[in-house]
Design a protein around this motif. Sequence first.
Motif, PDB file in Angstrom:
ATOM      1  N   TRP A 111     -37.288  -0.187  -5.916  1.00 30.24           N
ATOM      2  CA  TRP A 111     -36.612   0.952  -5.305  1.00 30.24           C
ATOM      3  C   TRP A 111     -35.106   0.821  -5.480  1.00 30.24           C
ATOM      4  CZ3 TRP A 111     -39.916   4.500  -4.812  1.00 30.24           C
ATOM      5  CH2 TRP A 111     -41.199   4.271  -4.316  1.00 30.24           C
ATOM      6  N   GLY A 112     -34.432   1.944  -5.733  1.00 30.24           N
ATOM      7  CA  GLY A 112     -32.981   1.915  -5.844  1.00 30.24           C
ATOM      8  C   GLY A 112     -32.318   1.385  -4.582  1.00 30.24           C
ATOM      9  N   ALA A 113     -32.880   1.694  -3.424  1.00 31.42           N
ATOM     10  CA  ALA A 113     -32.297   1.217  -2.162  1.00 31.42           C
ATOM     11  C   ALA A 113     -32.365  -0.305  -2.055  1.00 31.42           C
ATOM     12  CB  ALA A 113     -33.024   1.860  -0.986  1.00 31.42           C
ATOM     13  N   ILE A 114     -33.400  -0.900  -2.619  1.00 30.89           N
ATOM     14  CA  ILE A 114     -33.504  -2.363  -2.604  1.00 30.89           C
ATOM     15  C   ILE A 114     -32.356  -2.979  -3.395  1.00 30.89           C
ATOM     16  CG2 ILE A 114     -34.925  -4.317  -3.369  1.00 30.89           C
ATOM     17  CD1 ILE A 114     -36.014  -2.891  -0.900  1.00 30.89           C
ATOM     18  N   GLU A 115     -32.040  -2.378  -4.526  1.00 30.02           N
ATOM     19  CA  GLU A 115     -30.909  -2.852  -5.325  1.00 30.02           C
ATOM     20  C   GLU A 115     -29.602  -2.712  -4.545  1.00 30.02           C
ATOM     21  OE1 GLU A 115     -29.228  -2.097  -9.806  1.00 30.02           O
ATOM     22  OE2 GLU A 115     -29.684  -0.339  -8.582  1.00 30.02           O
ATOM     23  N   THR A 116     -29.413  -1.582  -3.901  1.00 23.20           N
ATOM     24  CA  THR A 116     -28.181  -1.342  -3.152  1.00 23.20           C
ATOM     25  C   THR A 116     -28.028  -2.321  -1.996  1.00 23.20           C
ATOM     26  OG1 THR A 116     -28.244   1.012  -3.717  1.00 23.20           O
ATOM     27  CG2 THR A 116     -26.897   0.373  -1.827  1.00 23.20           C
ATOM     28  N   LEU A 117     -29.116  -2.581  -1.279  1.00 20.02           N
ATOM     29  CA  LEU A 117     -29.069  -3.449  -0.105  1.00 20.02           C
ATOM     30  C   LEU A 117     -29.116  -4.934  -0.451  1.00 20.02           C
ATOM     31  CD1 LEU A 117     -31.524  -1.386   2.118  1.00 20.02           C
ATOM     32  CD2 LEU A 117     -29.064  -1.666   2.513  1.00 20.02           C
ATOM     33  N   LYS A 118     -29.433  -5.241  -1.715  1.00 20.62           N
ATOM     34  CA  LYS A 118     -29.523  -6.643  -2.168  1.00 20.62           C
ATOM     35  C   LYS A 118     -30.594  -7.417  -1.399  1.00 20.62           C
ATOM     36  CE  LYS A 118     -25.941  -5.893  -4.795  1.00 20.62           C
ATOM     37  NZ  LYS A 118     -26.109  -5.626  -6.240  1.00 20.62           N
ATOM     38  N   TRP A 119     -31.682  -6.740  -1.056  1.00 22.62           N
ATOM     39  CA  TRP A 119     -32.789  -7.405  -0.394  1.00 22.62           C
ATOM     40  C   TRP A 119     -33.677  -8.093  -1.423  1.00 22.62           C
ATOM     41  CZ3 TRP A 119     -34.790  -3.167   3.526  1.00 22.62           C
ATOM     42  CH2 TRP A 119     -33.859  -3.055   4.567  1.00 22.62           C
ATOM     43  N   HIS A 120     -34.282  -9.199  -1.011  1.00 17.26           N
ATOM     44  CA  HIS A 120     -35.207  -9.899  -1.899  1.00 17.26           C
ATOM     45  C   HIS A 120     -36.610  -9.332  -1.674  1.00 17.26           C
ATOM     46  CE1 HIS A 120     -36.894 -13.010  -4.424  1.00 17.26           C
ATOM     47  NE2 HIS A 120     -37.811 -13.213  -3.494  1.00 17.26           N
ATOM     48  N   VAL A 121     -36.947  -8.354  -2.493  1.00 20.78           N
ATOM     49  CA  VAL A 121     -38.283  -7.751  -2.476  1.00 20.78           C
ATOM     50  C   VAL A 121     -38.785  -7.764  -3.906  1.00 20.78           C
ATOM     51  CG1 VAL A 121     -39.650  -5.694  -2.001  1.00 20.78           C
ATOM     52  CG2 VAL A 121     -37.717  -6.271  -0.515  1.00 20.78           C
ATOM     53  N   ASP A 122     -39.922  -8.381  -4.120  1.00 23.55           N
ATOM     54  CA  ASP A 122     -40.430  -8.482  -5.487  1.00 23.55           C
ATOM     55  C   ASP A 122     -40.735  -7.109  -6.073  1.00 23.55           C
ATOM     56  OD1 ASP A 122     -40.251 -11.193  -5.981  1.00 23.55           O
ATOM     57  OD2 ASP A 122     -42.174 -11.633  -5.028  1.00 23.55           O
ATOM     58  N   PRO A 123     -40.505  -6.960  -7.377  1.00 22.22           N
ATOM     59  CA  PRO A 123     -40.653  -5.662  -8.038  1.00 22.22           C
ATOM     60  C   PRO A 123     -42.060  -5.448  -8.576  1.00 22.22           C
ATOM     61  CG  PRO A 123     -39.736  -7.250  -9.558  1.00 22.22           C
ATOM     62  CD  PRO A 123     -39.949  -7.986  -8.260  1.00 22.22           C
ATOM     63  N   LEU A 124     -42.232  -4.316  -9.259  1.00 24.97           N
ATOM     64  CA  LEU A 124     -43.431  -4.011 -10.027  1.00 24.97           C
ATOM     65  C   LEU A 124     -43.070  -3.945 -11.502  1.00 24.97           C
ATOM     66  CD1 LEU A 124     -45.005  -1.203  -7.787  1.00 24.97           C
ATOM     67  CD2 LEU A 124     -45.683  -3.608  -7.895  1.00 24.97           C
ATOM     68  N   THR A 125     -44.077  -3.891 -12.349  1.00 22.80           N
ATOM     69  CA  THR A 125     -43.863  -3.957 -13.797  1.00 22.80           C
ATOM     70  C   THR A 125     -44.661  -2.871 -14.490  1.00 22.80           C
ATOM     71  OG1 THR A 125     -43.592  -6.355 -13.633  1.00 22.80           O
ATOM     72  CG2 THR A 125     -44.018  -5.466 -15.822  1.00 22.80           C
ATOM     73  N   LEU A 126     -44.080  -2.348 -15.573  1.00 20.27           N
ATOM     74  CA  LEU A 126     -44.796  -1.407 -16.434  1.00 20.27           C
ATOM     75  C   LEU A 126     -44.557  -1.781 -17.886  1.00 20.27           C
ATOM     76  CD1 LEU A 126     -42.610   0.871 -17.789  1.00 20.27           C
ATOM     77  CD2 LEU A 126     -42.432   1.430 -15.358  1.00 20.27           C
ATOM     78  N   HIS A 127     -45.483  -1.360 -18.747  1.00 20.10           N
ATOM     79  CA  HIS A 127     -45.367  -1.599 -20.179  1.00 20.10           C
ATOM     80  C   HIS A 127     -44.995  -0.306 -20.894  1.00 20.10           C
ATOM     81  CE1 HIS A 127     -48.164  -5.385 -20.117  1.00 20.10           C
ATOM     82  NE2 HIS A 127     -46.967  -5.623 -19.602  1.00 20.10           N
ATOM     83  N   ALA A 128     -44.297  -0.433 -22.023  1.00 16.43           N
ATOM     84  CA  ALA A 128     -43.912   0.721 -22.825  1.00 16.43           C
ATOM     85  C   ALA A 128     -43.771   0.303 -24.280  1.00 16.43           C
ATOM     86  CB  ALA A 128     -42.601   1.315 -22.322  1.00 16.43           C
ATOM     87  N   ALA A 129     -44.176   1.192 -25.172  1.00 15.97           N
ATOM     88  CA  ALA A 129     -43.990   0.928 -26.599  1.00 15.97           C
ATOM     89  C   ALA A 129     -42.507   0.854 -26.937  1.00 15.97           C
ATOM     90  CB  ALA A 129     -44.679   2.005 -27.436  1.00 15.97           C
ATOM     91  N   PHE A 130     -41.705   1.736 -26.295  1.00 17.79           N
ATOM     92  CA  PHE A 130     -40.262   1.732 -26.483  1.00 17.79           C
ATOM     93  C   PHE A 130     -39.580   1.956 -25.148  1.00 17.79           C
ATOM     94  CE2 PHE A 130     -41.816   3.319 -30.625  1.00 17.79           C
ATOM     95  CZ  PHE A 130     -41.298   2.317 -31.446  1.00 17.79           C
ATOM     96  N   VAL A 131     -38.396   1.370 -25.015  1.00 20.03           N
ATOM     97  CA  VAL A 131     -37.539   1.587 -23.858  1.00 20.03           C
ATOM     98  C   VAL A 131     -36.237   2.199 -24.355  1.00 20.03           C
ATOM     99  CG1 VAL A 131     -36.176   0.464 -22.050  1.00 20.03           C
ATOM    100  CG2 VAL A 131     -38.537  -0.253 -22.453  1.00 20.03           C
ATOM    101  N   LEU A 132     -35.761   3.228 -23.654  1.00 19.69           N
ATOM    102  CA  LEU A 132     -34.481   3.856 -23.986  1.00 19.69           C
ATOM    103  C   LEU A 132     -33.476   3.550 -22.887  1.00 19.69           C
ATOM    104  CD1 LEU A 132     -32.603   5.728 -25.565  1.00 19.69           C
ATOM    105  CD2 LEU A 132     -33.648   7.674 -24.366  1.00 19.69           C
ATOM    106  N   ASP A 133     -32.377   2.903 -23.266  1.00 16.74           N
ATOM    107  CA  ASP A 133     -31.272   2.658 -22.343  1.00 16.74           C
ATOM    108  C   ASP A 133     -30.344   3.868 -22.397  1.00 16.74           C
ATOM    109  OD1 ASP A 133     -29.081   1.824 -20.893  1.00 16.74           O
ATOM    110  OD2 ASP A 133     -28.887  -0.118 -21.876  1.00 16.74           O
TER     111      ASP A 133
END
Length: 257
Positions: free
Chosen positions: A142-164
Motif C-alpha cells: 500500500w502507498g500509505a505503508i511506504e509513506t508511514l515507513k511501517w514494516h508490513v510485508d508486501p505481495l508479489t506479482l509476475h509480469a513478462a515486462f515492467v514499465l518504469d
Amino acid sequence: MLNEVTISRGIIQAYLQKLSNSLELDVAIVGGGPSGLVAGTYLPWPGNVALFDRRLSIGGGVWGGGMMFNEVVVQEEGKTVLDELGFQCQPFEPGYYTLDSVYLASGLVHKAVCSGLKIFNLVSMEDVVIKDKRVAGLVINWGAIETLKWHVDPLTLHAAFVLDATGHPANVTEVLVRKMGVTLDTATGGMVGEKSMEAETGEMDTVNNSREVYPGLFVSGMAANAVCGGYRMGPVFGGMLLSGKKVARAMIERLPA
C-alpha cells in the motif's frame, strides 16, 4: 433497501478479484503519468496489463499544468497521439497547441480504463522480482505503508515486462540498480541522471530514451530521461505521449501473439 454490509462485500470481492487476476501480467506499468497511461492505452486488449500508482489521483504531473496554471502545451508531432485518442486542443502559434490539463489528465485515465487497462491507485512498488537475470515482476504494498515507513510485508506479482513510468525519480530502475548492481543499457551502464531544462532537446530525448534498458525493464517519460541522461522539458507533453506509444509498440512486438 440498501444493506451496508452488502455494499462493503461488493467492494471487497470485486477488488480482490481484480487484484487476483493481476498477479500474472503481460505488462506491469509503474506510474500513472501521461506516458504510463498512453502505454496502457495502446497495449493490446484482450491482454493482461495493469498500472500501479502510489498516489490517490492518477495522471502524474499533468493536473498542475505549468506552475498551477492548468493548461499544457503539445507540439505538432505530439498532437498526432491526441488526434488518435480523440482529444481536442486549441492552436496557439504555428506548431503549438494548448489544452486544459484537467481535461487531458482525466481523459487519459478514461481512455486507458476503457481500453482494458486495470489501474490500482494507492499501491506502491517496493522492489522488483528477478528471475534468470531479468526483471520478471513487482513487489507491491500500500502507498500509505511506504509513506508511514511501517514494516508490513508486501505481495508479489509476475509480469513478462515492467514499465518504469515513475517520472523524475525513476523508482523502479533506481531500486534495481541499488539492490542488484546491474549494468543498464545506458551510456555509463548506470543511471545517468536527468539534465536541466532544454525543451526541444528534452522532448526528443524523452522519445529516444524510451526503450528497454535491462532485460524485462522498459522506461518511458521522464523516467527514461532520468535513466539515460536526457534534458527536462517542463509542461510540454507531446514527448510524453509519443514515449508511451513507442514503448507500447516495442512490448507488443515481444509479447506472445
